[in-house]
Design an enzyme around this catalytic site. Structure first.
Site, mmCIF file in Angstrom:
data_model
loop_
_atom_site.group_PDB
_atom_site.id
_atom_site.type_symbol
_atom_site.label_atom_id
_atom_site.label_comp_id
_atom_site.label_asym_id
_atom_site.label_seq_id
_atom_site.Cartn_x
_atom_site.Cartn_y
_atom_site.Cartn_z
ATOM 1 N N CYS A 1 0.800 -1.238 0.000
ATOM 2 C CA CYS A 1 0.000 0.000 0.000
ATOM 3 C C CYS A 1 0.834 1.289 0.000
ATOM 4 O O CYS A 1 0.469 2.265 -0.654
ATOM 5 C CB CYS A 1 -0.967 -0.009 1.181
ATOM 6 S SG CYS A 1 -0.254 -0.641 2.702
ATOM 7 N N HIS B 1 -2.446 6.654 3.762
ATOM 8 C CA HIS B 1 -1.014 6.723 4.048
ATOM 9 C C HIS B 1 -0.451 8.028 3.482
ATOM 10 O O HIS B 1 -0.754 8.406 2.340
ATOM 11 C CB HIS B 1 -0.265 5.572 3.363
ATOM 12 C CG HIS B 1 -0.518 4.222 3.982
ATOM 13 N ND1 HIS B 1 -1.206 4.031 5.153
ATOM 14 C CD2 HIS B 1 -0.116 2.985 3.575
ATOM 15 C CE1 HIS B 1 -1.240 2.739 5.449
ATOM 16 N NE2 HIS B 1 -0.595 2.080 4.499
#
Ligand code: NAP
Length: 349
Positions: free
Chosen positions: A149, A241
């Site tokens: 990710c 993120h």
């Protein structure tokens, strides 16, 4: 176009649930099959798992009876994988050997030389590796993977800079807790805190970035020669993120040129108008306090990456901040976009 039946290995897990939600109403893919462990096999999804995402469990998926994770005639040809990494190596291989097309989010096969590791806007040409994979392994099926990710966010932000000659990358991440699955990091460890370690994440980010930004020649990927150094941190954010990165570029572009390259970046998914492709893969925000995960992670239904604070770096050349949704762009959405790219290349014909 008739919708193609698809399945999910690891369909009862956290990423599996994101796949289920992401595939609801998909114009090309119709979810008909779920595979998981013997603990879940034989139960309806609604009885096999607790739904952990916002909203109710999607009604059609709720009634699917979970299968065990063995290749069988009932499993569709195209199967997404969100399997536990401790079992994904063998199970994904068995499915590919039996003729299934595995589009995997798990880390297990990503760095194998004949397995494409794809971000569709960045390296769609690497899909050609599947031909060598099928030949050398004697498979009718195949395995295609998407990156970790945090690597998706980094490689999307770096892709427009490749023509400027990337030589060094230093990146620090601020990764949300949903990236650790459920229940993830204990609340006593993460609330009002930062944990400066995520097991094997830094190595994955460094190696996967070099593979994705590498060049395909004579049937294999030559990794990008740039040195990449990652510091990975878990922070008390639910989704999204953030990465901060400094980059050395051999062609020494101006900051305005770097900003323009980011703003104008488009890829094959946009040209082909793939159903899950964001209209703008990268959005540049000029505000000095953006991007932020709470405000920017869901841009373009969670499929866009937001970039900001492009400025001079006194140590390397340029520094910037980027943010992306880890379970959508960094997991389920990434794999579904990979499958859409594969469909557009005729790989399912
Ligand atoms: N969480 C994230 O944001 C994220 C991001 C990127 C990549 N990933 C990767 O995605 C994968 C799944 O992560 P997750 O967070 O969704 O994990 P998870 O919630 O623990 O789910 C794991 C899934 O694997 C199945 N499984 C476990 N043991 C099995 C076995 N022996 N045979 C067959 N199936 C088995 C589970 O089925 P049961 O329910 O029946 O046990 C479940 O469906 C991992 O490889 C992870 O590294 C996660």
């Amino acid at each position: 176009m008739k919708r193609m039946d698809v399945g999910i290995l690891g369909g009862t897990g956290m990423v599996g649930q994101h796949f289920i939600r992401f595939l609801q109403g998909h114009p090309w893919f119709n979810l008909t099959w779920l595979g998981a462990s013997d603990r879940s096999a034989g139960k309806k999804l609604k009885d096999a798992t607790s739904w952990r995402l916002d909203g109710d469990i999607p009604s059609l998926a709720a009634e699917i009876v979970v299968s065990d994770s063995k290749p069988s005639a009932s499993a569709p040809r195209l199967v997404f994988s969100a399997m536990d990494a401790s079992v994904a190596t063998e199970i994904e291989r068995e499915f590919a050997q039996a003729g299934h097309i595995i589009v995997s989010n798990s880390r297990n096969h990503r760095m194998e030389l004949d397995v494409p590791l794809i971000v569709p806007e960045v390296n769609p040409g690497h899909l050609a590796l599947v031909r060598a994979q099928q030949q050398s392994r004697g498979w009718k099926g195949m395995i295609v993977t998407n990156p970790n990710c945090s690597t998706v966010v980094l490689t999307m932000a770096l892709a427009p800079l490749v023509p400027f000659g990337i030589e060094k990358v230093i990146v620090a991440t601020l990764q949300s807790i949903s990236g650790a699955g459920y229940p993830g990091v204990a609340s006593m460890d993460i609330l009002a805190n930062v944990v400066p370690y995520i097991g094997s994440e830094e190595e994955k980010m460094e190696q996967e970035t070099q593979k994705i930004l590498g060049t395909l020649a004579n049937g294999s990927v030559k990794p990008l020669a740039a040195r990449v150094s990652a510091h990975c941190n878990r922070v008390a954010v639910i989704d999204g993120h953030v990465i901060t990165t400094s980059i050395e570029l051999s062609k020494k572009p101006s900051i305005a040129d770097v900003q323009a390259a980011i703003e104008n970046f488009q890829g094959v998914p946009q040209q082909r108008k793939l159903p899950s492709a964001p209209s703008k893969p990268l959005t540049y925000l000029p505000q000095s306090d953006r991007p932020q995960p709470r405000r920017d992670a869901m841009r373009e239904n969670g499929m866009g990456v937001t970039v900001g604070r492009v400025r001079e770096c006194p140590v390397l050349d340029v520094k910037l901040v980027a943010c992306g949704h880890n379970t959508i762009r960094g997991a389920a959405g990434a794999a579904v976009l990979n499958a859409e790219l594969m469909a557009s290349e005729g790989l399912f014909d």
